[in-house]
Design an enzyme around this catalytic site. Structure first.
Site, short mmCIF file in Angstrom:
data_model
loop_
_atom_site.label_atom_id
_atom_site.label_comp_id
_atom_site.label_asym_id
_atom_site.label_seq_id
_atom_site.Cartn_x
_atom_site.Cartn_y
_atom_site.Cartn_z
N VAL A 18 0.83 -1.22 0.00
CA VAL A 18 0.00 0.00 0.00
C VAL A 18 0.86 1.26 0.00
CG1 VAL A 18 -1.64 1.31 1.41
CG2 VAL A 18 -2.01 -1.10 0.98
N GLU A 75 -7.95 2.21 1.90
CA GLU A 75 -7.49 1.86 0.55
C GLU A 75 -8.19 0.57 0.10
OE1 GLU A 75 -5.64 3.43 -1.72
OE2 GLU A 75 -6.31 1.71 -2.89
N PHE A 76 -8.61 0.55 -1.17
CA PHE A 76 -9.36 -0.61 -1.68
C PHE A 76 -8.61 -1.36 -2.78
CE2 PHE A 76 -12.40 2.52 -0.05
CZ PHE A 76 -13.05 1.76 0.90
N LYS A 122 -14.41 0.20 5.23
CA LYS A 122 -13.31 -0.67 4.77
C LYS A 122 -13.54 -2.12 5.21
CE LYS A 122 -9.55 -2.28 3.28
NZ LYS A 122 -9.35 -2.52 1.85
N LEU A 173 -17.31 -14.51 -7.25
CA LEU A 173 -18.17 -15.69 -7.17
C LEU A 173 -17.41 -16.93 -7.63
CD1 LEU A 173 -21.64 -14.39 -8.47
CD2 LEU A 173 -20.95 -14.86 -6.11
N CYS A 214 -5.12 -9.76 3.88
CA CYS A 214 -6.17 -8.85 4.34
C CYS A 214 -7.49 -9.51 4.76
CB CYS A 214 -6.41 -7.77 3.31
SG CYS A 214 -4.97 -6.69 3.21
P1 NAD Z 1 3.32 -4.56 4.17
O1 NAD Z 1 3.64 -5.52 5.24
O2 NAD Z 1 3.55 -4.94 2.74
O3 NAD Z 1 4.11 -3.19 4.41
C1 NAD Z 1 4.21 -2.55 5.63
C2 NAD Z 1 5.57 -1.80 5.65
O4 NAD Z 1 5.62 -0.97 6.81
C3 NAD Z 1 6.77 -2.74 5.73
O5 NAD Z 1 7.66 -2.48 4.65
C4 NAD Z 1 7.40 -2.40 7.09
O6 NAD Z 1 8.82 -2.51 7.09
C5 NAD Z 1 6.95 -0.97 7.28
N1 NAD Z 1 7.00 -0.50 8.68
C6 NAD Z 1 6.63 -1.18 9.79
N2 NAD Z 1 6.84 -0.41 10.89
C7 NAD Z 1 7.34 0.78 10.45
C8 NAD Z 1 7.75 1.97 11.08
N3 NAD Z 1 7.69 2.09 12.42
N4 NAD Z 1 8.22 2.98 10.33
C9 NAD Z 1 8.29 2.85 8.98
N5 NAD Z 1 7.93 1.73 8.31
C10 NAD Z 1 7.45 0.71 9.03
O7 NAD Z 1 1.80 -4.15 4.38
P2 NAD Z 1 0.71 -3.79 3.28
O8 NAD Z 1 0.24 -5.05 2.61
O9 NAD Z 1 1.19 -2.65 2.46
O10 NAD Z 1 -0.49 -3.32 4.22
C11 NAD Z 1 -0.41 -2.11 4.96
C12 NAD Z 1 -1.79 -1.75 5.47
O11 NAD Z 1 -2.67 -1.51 4.36
C13 NAD Z 1 -2.49 -2.84 6.29
O12 NAD Z 1 -3.27 -2.23 7.26
C14 NAD Z 1 -3.39 -3.55 5.27
O13 NAD Z 1 -4.50 -4.16 5.87
C15 NAD Z 1 -3.82 -2.37 4.42
N6 NAD Z 1 -4.20 -2.74 3.05
C16 NAD Z 1 -3.45 -3.64 2.35
C17 NAD Z 1 -3.79 -3.96 1.03
C18 NAD Z 1 -3.02 -4.99 0.24
O14 NAD Z 1 -3.49 -5.38 -0.82
N7 NAD Z 1 -1.85 -5.44 0.69
C19 NAD Z 1 -4.89 -3.30 0.43
C20 NAD Z 1 -5.62 -2.36 1.17
C21 NAD Z 1 -5.26 -2.08 2.49
C1 UGA Z 2 -8.63 -7.64 -1.19
C2 UGA Z 2 -9.75 -6.75 -1.76
O1 UGA Z 2 -10.17 -7.26 -3.03
C3 UGA Z 2 -9.26 -5.32 -1.93
O2 UGA Z 2 -10.33 -4.50 -2.37
C4 UGA Z 2 -8.75 -4.80 -0.59
O3 UGA Z 2 -8.22 -3.50 -0.72
C5 UGA Z 2 -7.66 -5.73 -0.08
O4 UGA Z 2 -8.18 -7.09 0.03
C6 UGA Z 2 -7.18 -5.33 1.28
O5 UGA Z 2 -7.91 -4.79 2.06
O6 UGA Z 2 -6.02 -5.63 1.50
P1 UGA Z 2 -6.46 -8.85 -2.19
O7 UGA Z 2 -6.22 -9.34 -0.80
O8 UGA Z 2 -5.33 -8.29 -2.98
O9 UGA Z 2 -7.59 -7.68 -2.16
O10 UGA Z 2 -7.04 -10.06 -3.00
P2 UGA Z 2 -8.44 -10.46 -3.69
O11 UGA Z 2 -8.28 -10.37 -5.15
O12 UGA Z 2 -9.58 -9.78 -3.08
O13 UGA Z 2 -8.50 -12.01 -3.29
C7 UGA Z 2 -8.58 -12.39 -1.91
C8 UGA Z 2 -8.72 -13.89 -1.80
O14 UGA Z 2 -10.00 -14.32 -2.27
C9 UGA Z 2 -7.69 -14.68 -2.63
O15 UGA Z 2 -7.28 -15.79 -1.88
C10 UGA Z 2 -8.48 -15.10 -3.85
O16 UGA Z 2 -7.99 -16.26 -4.47
C11 UGA Z 2 -9.85 -15.34 -3.24
N1 UGA Z 2 -10.96 -15.23 -4.22
C12 UGA Z 2 -11.24 -14.05 -4.81
C13 UGA Z 2 -11.74 -16.36 -4.49
O17 UGA Z 2 -11.50 -17.46 -3.94
N2 UGA Z 2 -12.79 -16.24 -5.36
C14 UGA Z 2 -13.09 -15.08 -5.98
O18 UGA Z 2 -14.07 -15.05 -6.77
C15 UGA Z 2 -12.31 -13.95 -5.71
#
Ligand code: NAD
Ligand code: UGA
Length: 429
Positions: A12, A152-153, A205, A251, A261
């Site tokens: 993110v 973030e979505f 969210k 689906l 997540c």
């Molecule tokens: P991530 O684990 O990929 O990244 C987190 C980063 O933060 C790491 O690089 C870590 O080193 C850094 N960090 C930790 N402590 C720190 C500090 N004190 N100072 C500076 N950096 C620090 O995590 P992510 O997947 O990017 O997720 C971050 C957040 O966004 C979570 O809350 C997650 O639920 C949310 N989110 C994730 C996604 C996704 O698809 N991955 C989508 C939407 C929302």
């Molecule tokens: C999901 C949401 O789609 C994002 O909108 C959101 O921002 C994010 O979580 C988050 O909050 O981190 P992501 O985790 O990247 O995104 O993956 P998805 O594409 O949603 O898939 C999640 C899981 O569901 C995977 O294991 C995928 O294989 C499974 N899935 C998805 C199914 O089994 N069936 C489906 O039809 C769709």
């Protein structure tokens, strides 16, 4: 154009930093991981995400994107500070906000008057207020900063596209001016904007992720029923999905949802509900179906192997939690692999995004055909496109038994049966 600091250089944080630089803001992205920051400065993207390399290069070349390991320096002249650190589950299923608290404490003394702190990480209801409190306690002057929730979505594998073409922008803040300033950052994207209270933004969210997970569990439950009554779930979902009130997305039945997540956000939402005195039985059911689904896949593989997995060599295609990402956090494929190992199977796996085995006790093969060599069963656990086009005769020449469990309904059963394979999908005969 604004000066922005982004704290956290994960999926993110990097997406936010690179896209805001692309929108011509001046962005400094901070992480405590020195190696990651050194790589980024040299133009190396640490994760697999389409389009990131080009955005990183453009950001570095224009000098609009810089990287730092010092949060204090990075926020000193920032008008916006995006918090993008991890919020994993703790032992109670609650969101662990210790990284958020640590960042807020570290940046508080360095903030510029008028700065807005933007909670971009997924944080439970009450977190906007909590970040405000931590900042104040750590020395930030009360009247000089605002805090907004801006969830973030994005989806992994489509992160840049999702960020630059959002379905909506959600901003929650106590005062309208703070919310509007955050919303204005996204104005060039032309997306619908929902400005609301912090609690509503935070709940949006979790409610959205839990609803998507509910659709998947519903599809998996109908898949189980389809098997019992002789229907084909792929056709059932097609027939349902054309109804615009239902929609075709999320689906697809499979081995259950995973990733960094959905599982943790559902635990956190269930925790919030418990604390609030609401019995969220519907969501408990979603989790139960999801857990059952993994067991169903293991049962299918065991059945394909003749009733026992002890000493059976299984070829596994796909280990990431879905295709087009290198993320293995809470991957259903890995949960299945662990169960196979526990039952005494020998696992040889392939995954296009991985070059090291993410689980102890398995071998990683350089190609899907190599992973299938001398196996009694091949299990498709992640829907990578390259598995879809494998030539049945080439696979037949590698395996010792022509048996496939396709946990993603990726392969065409007609084609594979014609080539002499016994193939079992999910929710179809
Ligand atoms: P991530 O684990 O990929 O990244 C987190 C980063 O933060 C790491 O690089 C870590 O080193 C850094 N960090 C930790 N402590 C720190 C500090 N004190 N100072 C500076 N950096 C620090 O995590 P992510 O997947 O990017 O997720 C971050 C957040 O966004 C979570 O809350 C997650 O639920 C949310 N989110 C994730 C996604 C996704 O698809 N991955 C989508 C939407 C929302
Ligand atoms: C999901 C949401 O789609 C994002 O909108 C959101 O921002 C994010 O979580 C988050 O909050 O981190 P992501 O985790 O990247 O995104 O993956 P998805 O594409 O949603 O898939 C999640 C899981 O569901 C995977 O294991 C995928 O294989 C499974 N899935 C998805 C199914 O089994 N069936 C489906 O039809 C769709």
């Amino acid at each position: 154009m604004s000066k922005v600091a982004v704290v956290g250089a994960g999926y993110v944080g990097l997406t936010t930093a690179m896209c805001l630089a692309h929108l011509e803001h001046e962005v400094c992205c901070v992480d405590i991981n020195d190696e990651r920051i050194a790589g980024l400065r040299a133009g190396v993207v640490p994760i697999r995400e389409d389009g990131m390399e080009d955005l990183l290069r453009a950001g570095l070349d224009s000098s609009r994107l810089t990287f730092s390991t010092n949060a204090g320096d990075a926020v000193a002249d920032a008008e916006f500070v995006f918090l993008c650190v991890g919020t994993p589950s703790d032992d109670n299923g609650e969101a662990d906000l210790s990284a958020v608290d640590a960042v807020a404490t570290a940046i508080a003394p360095h903030l510029m008057p008028g700065v807005v702190i933007v909670n971009k990480s997924t944080m439970p209801v009450g977190s906007t207020r909590r970040v405000h409190r931590v900042l104040s306690e750590a020395g930030a002057a009360h009247e000089e900063f605002g805090v907004a929730s801006n969830p973030e979505f994005l989806r992994e594998g489509a992160a840049i596209r999702d960020f630059l073409h959002p379905s909506r922008v959600v901003v929650g803040a106590e005062d309208a001016a703070t919310a509007q300033r955050v919303a204005d950052l996204y104005r060039p994207l032309g997306a619908p904007v929902v400005i609301t209270s912090p609690a509503s933004a935070e709940l949006i969210k979790y409610a959205a992720n839990a609803f998507l997970a509910t659709k998947i569990s519903y599809a998996n439950a109908i898949a189980a029923l389809s098997e019992a009554v002789g229907a084909d779930v792929v056709d059932v979902m097609l027939g349902m999905g054309y109804d615009p009130r239902i929609g075709p997305e999320f689906l697809k039945p499979g081995p259950g949802f995973g990733g960094s997540c959905f599982p943790k956000d559902i635990s956190a939402l269930l925790h919030t509900a418990r604390e609030a005195g609401y019995h969220f039985d519907l969501l408990d059911g979603v989790v139960a179906v999801n857990e059952e689904q993994r067991e169903r896949v293991v049962t299918k593989i065991r059945d394909a192997a003749g009733g026992s997995l002890a000493g059976v060599r299984v070829g596994v295609w796909g280990l990431t939690f879905k295709a087009n990402t290198d993320d293995v956090r809470d991957s259903p494929a890995i949960a299945v692999v662990r169960d196979l190992l526990a039952e005494g199977a020998e696992v040889v796996a392939h995954d296009p995004a991985l070059d090291h085995p993410p689980v102890e006790g398995i071998t990683l093969a350089p190609s899907p055909l190599e992973a299938a060599k001398a196996t009694a069963v091949v299990a498709v656990l992640t829907e990578w496109d390259e598995y879809r086009w494998i030539d049945p005769p080439e696979l037949a020449a590698m395996v010792s038994e022509r048996r496939i469990v396709d946990a993603r309904n990726l392969l065409d059963p007609v084609v594979w049966r014609r080539a002499g394979f016994v193939i079992t999908g999910i929710g179809r005969l």
